[in-house]
Design an enzyme around this catalytic site. Structure first.
Site, short mmCIF file in Angstrom:
data_model
loop_
_atom_site.label_atom_id
_atom_site.label_comp_id
_atom_site.label_asym_id
_atom_site.label_seq_id
_atom_site.Cartn_x
_atom_site.Cartn_y
_atom_site.Cartn_z
CD GLU A 103 -2.84 -1.24 2.34
OE1 GLU A 103 -2.26 -1.49 3.42
OE2 GLU A 103 -4.07 -1.08 2.24
CD GLU A 123 -3.28 -6.18 3.77
OE1 GLU A 123 -3.26 -6.99 2.81
OE2 GLU A 123 -2.75 -5.06 3.74
N1 3HC Z 1 4.40 -7.11 11.94
C1 3HC Z 1 5.10 -7.44 13.03
N2 3HC Z 1 5.96 -8.49 13.09
C2 3HC Z 1 6.10 -9.21 11.96
C3 3HC Z 1 5.39 -8.92 10.78
C4 3HC Z 1 4.51 -7.81 10.79
N3 3HC Z 1 3.83 -7.43 9.71
N4 3HC Z 1 5.74 -9.82 9.84
C5 3HC Z 1 6.63 -10.65 10.41
N5 3HC Z 1 6.85 -10.28 11.70
C6 3HC Z 1 7.80 -10.89 12.63
C7 3HC Z 1 7.51 -12.36 12.89
O1 3HC Z 1 6.57 -12.52 13.93
C8 3HC Z 1 8.87 -12.91 13.23
O2 3HC Z 1 9.13 -12.56 14.57
P1 3HC Z 1 10.05 -13.51 15.49
O3 3HC Z 1 11.38 -13.51 14.84
O4 3HC Z 1 10.00 -12.83 16.80
O5 3HC Z 1 9.38 -14.86 15.48
C9 3HC Z 1 9.80 -12.07 12.37
O6 3HC Z 1 9.06 -10.90 11.99
C10 3HC Z 1 10.25 -12.77 11.09
O7 3HC Z 1 9.09 -13.28 10.43
P2 3HC Z 1 9.17 -14.61 9.55
O8 3HC Z 1 9.77 -15.70 10.36
O9 3HC Z 1 7.83 -14.81 8.96
O10 3HC Z 1 10.24 -14.14 8.46
P3 3HC Z 1 10.38 -14.55 6.94
O11 3HC Z 1 11.61 -13.91 6.48
O12 3HC Z 1 10.18 -16.02 6.77
O13 3HC Z 1 9.12 -13.86 6.21
C11 3HC Z 1 7.56 -12.13 5.70
C12 3HC Z 1 9.00 -12.48 6.14
C13 3HC Z 1 7.30 -12.65 4.29
C14 3HC Z 1 7.41 -10.62 5.74
C15 3HC Z 1 6.58 -12.80 6.69
O14 3HC Z 1 6.95 -12.50 7.99
C16 3HC Z 1 5.16 -12.40 6.53
O15 3HC Z 1 4.46 -12.93 5.69
N6 3HC Z 1 4.70 -11.45 7.36
C17 3HC Z 1 3.32 -11.04 7.39
C18 3HC Z 1 2.95 -10.26 6.18
C19 3HC Z 1 1.55 -9.71 6.33
O16 3HC Z 1 0.61 -10.41 6.60
N7 3HC Z 1 1.45 -8.39 6.16
C20 3HC Z 1 0.19 -7.73 6.30
C21 3HC Z 1 0.10 -7.17 7.68
S1 3HC Z 1 -1.46 -6.41 7.98
C22 3HC Z 1 -1.35 -4.94 7.16
O17 3HC Z 1 -0.38 -4.64 6.52
C23 3HC Z 1 -2.53 -4.04 7.34
C24 3HC Z 1 -2.51 -2.88 6.41
O18 3HC Z 1 -3.31 -3.16 5.30
C25 3HC Z 1 -3.02 -1.63 7.07
#
Ligand code: 3HC
Length: 650
Positions: A103, A123
């Site tokens: 976004e 999301e």
């Molecule tokens: N916020 C806070 N913490 C997050 C996060 C996020 N969005 N995404 C990942 N983390 C944290 C994990 O909990 C993990 O923490 P830990 O080391 O303490 O266990 C650490 O970051 C690493 O995460 P991964 O083990 O998943 O790392 P990878 O390198 O394998 O993957 C990634 C990275 C592809 C970014 C994956 O973490 C992921 O898919 N994250 C979520 C993505 C997501 O769903 N984003 C949407 C969020 S909601 C949003 O954006 C709302 C908006 O529309 C307003």
């Protein structure tokens, strides 16, 4: 500092540096908003490049903030400020741009991405909808039809497709920041591009919405977020950008406070914590150069395939040539099938097979670092296999049993040093299912356990540690669940009403359909064996069905009847006649009452499992149920439901 800015030849390069995933936390939002204002006012700045420090651009909004009220400025405000800036903002994207990360990029005037980058709006997988303009700017940039699967099914888009769609403007061919700065210079000398929110969009025909709504509803299986995201997209197309953005934010904030989102966020964090248990973090795993698998039946083949997909060399041992050949032929089917579906190239499929050394002589296991026994689920057979394995393996080789019920202490009885022994319960098909129950003996050495977890990570499995009890975490709860479903029959509820209620709840199938698919004979034989050992196990309807030759789908009937070659369950008068002595007087029970009773039984068993120390926390049990037994993910699991967590948000 959450962001830092440096000048490169008249271009301001803004780096978001908020490890581990550059989430758009409160501090980042404040700093970005400040940067927009100050860089706009700075006469020395011609254009701005924004990018992420480390291995990715931005992983999204900060999910850890979602249990608290939104702290201002919110992300929509920051992105709108960027979009309204008087100088061009260029997003330089690498790794991933997900959720709020995409976004943010959509709010920039131009986007350049490094090869290998993926972009998406995941999301809905967290029970949310994009809340910072994703459902509004995306369709105005790439069209409604291309946006629908990204917003609903969380499709991830690679750079080639992104470029074709117009989601990005360029793919970087050299160093990303160098290319982005060059792009910024070009942009600085040209009129400001029309921001995504202000572009014209063509509304699709009504059928497009209807089809999308129908397929999204089917895929969501009871979850709400995908449909809400689609609704937000449609609202914005039908009512214009201003109303669309306002509506999107309102729906997002409501979803953020929902129980569905609380459940999915709980699982998100539990899934990330499970592979690295706190007490093993500082214990180095042993190297695994070669792995032995004993038994080339369904489990042995699936485990071998999983190991090969992780590029580990495997020695596969069977008792005779015919069984070994059958195992190899099934492995060829697995890798050949993956190649036919385009998941592997022919070369990769061949390479998978080439890494398997087969044999009927246990001595082939002599230099393996770890051997996984996957023979028939029978104590004597497993003990006999380990007598051979322990005789030929190095004294430091780790010995693992893939057992789903049998006590690993008994299986390991004949082995001199059981500190190198561990249970690893894979789920079938083992190359597909992510769950892996890891069952240490009391004397299992910490580095042996740490190696089992490291192997799980390498196989991209979800490991959950279980203490020793009959059936471990998953099958123990399954047994209570099935027993309660049978108790409902005795209370007069019909087989099909119980199955329908659990499907409506979100399972792919109900408890009776599931038993017919798995076969009723295995648990029957276990009960018979226990009875032969003098255990007092009451007669069950399943015993009557098996004795009547009704073992499930494979015999054309079990709880239901099946036509040849058709897996559709049909209510069976014959089954009802066989189990008639165990059925109660027919009565109606509504589906919510049925599912509540079955799910609370699962949670009750889970509570016993916790109090006995078999699982280390409720989330471990929920991970087992969601990943091994088809519990609907968006409900969080039986323990989550029973805890009332997230209820206050409803
Ligand atoms: N916020 C806070 N913490 C997050 C996060 C996020 N969005 N995404 C990942 N983390 C944290 C994990 O909990 C993990 O923490 P830990 O080391 O303490 O266990 C650490 O970051 C690493 O995460 P991964 O083990 O998943 O790392 P990878 O390198 O394998 O993957 C990634 C990275 C592809 C970014 C994956 O973490 C992921 O898919 N994250 C979520 C993505 C997501 O769903 N984003 C949407 C969020 S909601 C949003 O954006 C709302 C908006 O529309 C307003």
């Amino acid at each position: 500092m959450a962001i830092k800015t440096e000048m490169l030849n008249g271009i301001a390069v803004v780096t978001i540096d908020n490890p581990p995933v550059n989430a758009l936390s409160h501090g980042v939002r404040i700093a970005l908003l400040d940067a927009v204002q100050s860089l706009d006012a700075d006469a020395n700045v011609a254009a701005i490049v924004v990018h992420g420090a480390g291995k990715l651009f931005v992983g999204g909004a900060d999910i850890t903030e979602f249990d608290r009220p939104v702290e201002q400025p919110g992300l929509p405000e920051v992105i709108t400020a960027i979009e309204r800036a008087h100088k061009p903002w260029i997003a330089a994207i690498h790794g991933v741009a997900l959720g709020g990360g995409l976004e943010l990029a959509l709010g920039c005037h131009l986007r350049i991405a490094a090869p290998g980058t993926t972009l998406g709006l995941p999301e809905a997988g967290l029970g949310l909808i994009p809340g910072a303009g994703g459902t509004q700017r995306l369709p105005r940039l790439i069209g409604v039809e291309a946006s629908i699967p990204i917003v609903t099914a969380q499709e991830r888009v690679g750079v080639d497709k992104a470029l074709k769609l117009g989601l990005i403007d360029r793919i970087s061919t050299n160093e990303l920041i160098t290319d982005a700065v060059a792009f910024a210079h070009e942009a600085a000398g040209a009129p400001l591009p029309v921001p995504a929110s202000q572009r014209a969009v063509i509304a699709p025909a009504t059928e497009v919405w209807h089809d999308a709504e129908a397929s999204t509803k089917r895929a969501a299986k009871g979850a709400a977020a995908q449909l809400l995201a689609l609704g937000s997209l449609r609202f914005g197309i039908e009512n214009g950008i201003e109303a669309g953005l306002a509506n999107e934010r309102a729906v997002f904030l409501k979803a953020r406070a929902s129980r569905e989102s609380a459940a999915l966020r709980y699982l998100f964090f539990a899934e990330r914590a499970a592979p690295r248990p706190q007490d093993l973090r500082d214990i180095a795993p042993r190297p695994l150069r070669k792995i032995g698998v004993v038994g080339a039946g369904t489990m042995g083949v699936g485990i071998t395939a999983a190991l090969r997909n992780a590029h580990l060399p495997v020695v596969l041992v069977e008792r005779d040539d015919a069984s070994l050949a059958r195992g190899f032929s099934n492995l060829e089917k697995i890798f050949g099938g993956a190649a036919a579906k385009g998941r592997l190239t022919q070369d990769e499929a061949q390479e998978r097979m080439a890494g398997i050394e087969g044999g009927t002589d246990y001595r082939a296991l002599a230099d393996c670092d770890l051997v996984i026994e996957a023979v028939y689920e029978d104590l004597a057979v497993k003990q006999a296999a380990f007598a051979e394995i322990a005789r030929v393996c190095r004294p430091d080789a780790i010995l693992a049993t893939n057992t789903s019920y049998t006590d690993p202490r008994q299986i390991s009885e004949g082995i001199a040093d059981t500190s190198r022994f561990v249970g690893m319960h894979f789920f079938s098909p083992a190359h597909v299912m992510k769950l892996l129950e890891i069952v240490p003996l009391p004397e299992t050495k910490p580095d042996v356990l740490s190696t089992a977890f490291a192997l799980a990570r390498k196989l991209e499995k979800l490991p959950v540690r279980s203490g020793i009890c009959d059936g471990f975490i998953g099958n123990r709860i399954l047994r209570r669940y099935i027993a309660e479903a049978i108790a409902l029959l005795a209370d007069g509820v019909s087989i099909s009403a119980i199955d329908a209620a659990m499907r409506e709840f979100g399972f792919a199938m109900g408890p009776f359909e599931m038993q017919d698919m798995a076969g009723l004979d295995i648990s029957y034989m276990r009960r018979e064996a226990a009875r032969a050992n003098g255990q007092d196990i009451p007669e069950m309807p399943g015993d009557l069905l098996v004795r009547a030759g009704r073992k499930g789908q494979k015999t054309g009937g079990g709880w239901y009847d099946y036509a040849v070659g058709d897996r559709t369950p049909r209510p069976s008068d014959e089954a009802l006649r066989v189990i008639a002595p165990m059925l109660g007087t027919p009565r109606d029970m509504n589906s919510r009452e049925i599912s509540a009773r079955l799910v609370s039984t699962m949670a009750d068993e889970g509570k016993s499992i916790l109090s006995e120390g078999i699982a280390s926390g409720p989330e471990q049990i929920d991970l087992v149920e969601v990943h091994g037994y088809g519990f609907p993910r968006w409900r969080g699991g039986p323990m989550f439901m029973a805890s009332g967590l997230g209820k206050q948000n409803d």
